[in-house]
Write an enzyme that holds these catalytic residues in place. Structure first.
Site, PDB file in Angstrom:
ATOM      1  N   GLY A  38       0.782  -1.238   0.000  1.00 18.31           N
ATOM      2  CA  GLY A  38       0.000   0.000   0.000  1.00 18.31           C
ATOM      3  C   GLY A  38       0.810   1.282   0.000  1.00 18.31           C
ATOM      4  CB  THR A  39       4.309   2.203  -0.898  1.00 20.59           C
ATOM      5  OG1 THR A  39       4.416   1.544  -2.155  1.00 20.59           O
ATOM      6  CG2 THR A  39       4.947   1.355   0.184  1.00 20.59           C
ATOM      7  CG  ASN A  40       1.804   2.932  -5.799  1.00 20.64           C
ATOM      8  OD1 ASN A  40       2.297   3.878  -6.390  1.00 20.64           O
ATOM      9  ND2 ASN A  40       2.288   1.702  -5.876  1.00 20.64           N
ATOM     10  CG  ASP A  67      -1.584  -5.461 -16.905  1.00 24.68           C
ATOM     11  OD1 ASP A  67      -2.246  -4.805 -16.081  1.00 24.68           O
ATOM     12  OD2 ASP A  67      -0.850  -6.415 -16.582  1.00 24.68           O
ATOM     13  CB  THR A 118      -0.423   2.291 -10.853  1.00 23.52           C
ATOM     14  OG1 THR A 118       0.965   2.528 -11.044  1.00 23.52           O
ATOM     15  CG2 THR A 118      -0.660   1.686  -9.489  1.00 23.52           C
ATOM     16  CG  HIS A 119       1.556  -3.007 -15.150  1.00 17.71           C
ATOM     17  ND1 HIS A 119       1.170  -4.223 -14.621  1.00 17.71           N
ATOM     18  CD2 HIS A 119       2.572  -3.263 -16.006  1.00 17.71           C
ATOM     19  CE1 HIS A 119       1.924  -5.176 -15.145  1.00 17.71           C
ATOM     20  NE2 HIS A 119       2.777  -4.631 -15.981  1.00 17.71           N
ATOM     21  NE  ARG A 136     -11.317 -16.165  -8.382  1.00 21.30           N
ATOM     22  CZ  ARG A 136     -10.033 -15.883  -8.232  1.00 21.30           C
ATOM     23  NH1 ARG A 136      -9.444 -15.047  -9.033  1.00 21.30           N
ATOM     24  NH2 ARG A 136      -9.336 -16.439  -7.256  1.00 21.30           N
TER      25      ARG A 136
HETATM   26  C1  GAR Z   1       3.124  -1.501  -7.465  1.00 19.84           C
HETATM   27  O1  GAR Z   1       4.415  -1.418  -8.016  1.00 19.84           O
HETATM   28  C2  GAR Z   1       2.085  -1.764  -8.540  1.00 19.84           C
HETATM   29  O2  GAR Z   1       2.383  -1.159  -9.768  1.00 19.84           O
HETATM   30  C3  GAR Z   1       2.171  -3.262  -8.670  1.00 19.84           C
HETATM   31  O3  GAR Z   1       2.261  -3.722  -7.343  1.00 19.84           O
HETATM   32  C4  GAR Z   1       2.978  -2.738  -6.577  1.00 19.84           C
HETATM   33  C5  GAR Z   1       2.177  -2.461  -5.327  1.00 19.84           C
HETATM   34  O4  GAR Z   1       2.900  -1.721  -4.390  1.00 19.84           O
HETATM   35  N1  GAR Z   1       1.025  -3.769  -9.357  1.00 19.84           N
HETATM   36  C6  GAR Z   1       1.057  -4.799 -10.196  1.00 19.84           C
HETATM   37  O5  GAR Z   1       2.059  -5.457 -10.414  1.00 19.84           O
HETATM   38  C7  GAR Z   1      -0.268  -5.089 -10.872  1.00 19.84           C
HETATM   39  N2  GAR Z   1      -0.087  -6.054 -11.914  1.00 19.84           N
HETATM   40  P1  GAR Z   1       2.186  -1.060  -3.141  1.00 19.84           P
HETATM   41  O6  GAR Z   1       1.223  -2.093  -2.546  1.00 19.84           O
HETATM   42  O7  GAR Z   1       3.287  -0.736  -2.187  1.00 19.84           O
HETATM   43  O8  GAR Z   1       1.461   0.169  -3.624  1.00 19.84           O
END
Ligand code: GAR
EC number: 2.1.2.2
Length: 190
Positions: A11-13, A143, A106-107, A63
């Site tokens: 969850g840093t984003n 994606d 975000t990817h 699902r």
């Molecule tokens: C982020 O880098 C995001 O882009 C990636 O997981 C990380 C989550 O970090 N997402 C994917 O790979 C989706 N396919 P966070 O939990 O610290 O925000």
């Protein structure tokens, strides 16, 4: 712009968005944060006093029913946009349709290169010298939606997956907050 944020991990984003909202840097209200499993991201939301919800695949017979439960849980907060910030699940076409044009993901790669759950590992394995991060609209194909913003991150000689991912995430936090700020100026009709 009211948003629901979906997370699965650290969850840093989400934290970057929480901080930007709290500092008044973007015109965004986080209506709720949801997850598919207990995770640090949910804890961050709780610590910030944001409503949270958990919709676990294991609690649903299949699902499709998990997708409908998630859809209902998100819709209950009437978001203008839904943000997938490290949400590591694929939602079905009906979910995407329910929030058409309003889901942002975000990817950690420069899409269309390296889609999927192991983007950083795949980029390293391919030997690219530059990778990065993409903020894009979610469509039914994984994606694959229209790109809203990208930032490049150079790969260094001795990079491990974890080191490279950390540098990508530093760029990602900034890009995501900037992209949300821009999106908040053009909120689509619900
Ligand atoms: C982020 O880098 C995001 O882009 C990636 O997981 C990380 C989550 O970090 N997402 C994917 O790979 C989706 N396919 P966070 O939990 O610290 O925000």
């Amino acid at each position: 712009m009211r948003i629901v944020v979906m997370v699965s991990g650290s969850g840093t984003n989400l934290q970057a968005v929480l901080d930007a909202v709290r500092a008044g840097r973007i015109d965004v209200e986080i209506a709720a944060v949801g997850a598919d499993k207990p995770c640090r991201g949910l804890e961050r939301a709780e610590a910030a006093g944001i409503t949270t919800f958990l919709v676990r695949p294991a609690d649903h017979p299949d699902r499709t029913r998990w997708n409908r439960a998630l859809q209902e849980a998100v819709a209950a907060h009437a978001p203008d946009r839904v943000l997938f910030a490290g949400f590591m699940r694929i939602v079905d076409a009906e979910f995407v349709e329910a929030f058409r044009g309003r889901i942002v993901n975000t990817h950690p790669s420069l899409l269309p290169s390296f889609p999927g759950a192991h983007a950083v590992r795949d980029a390293l394995a391919h030997g690219v010298k530059v990778t990065g991060v993409t903020v894009h609209e979610v469509v039914a194909d994984v994606d694959a939606g229209p790109i809203l913003a990208q930032a490049a991150v150079p790969v260094q000689e001795e990079d491990t997956e974890a080191q490279l991912h950390e540098r990508i995430k530093a760029a990602e936090r900034q890009l995501l907050v900037d992209a949300l700020g821009l999106l908040a100026r053009s909120v689509p009709a619900r």
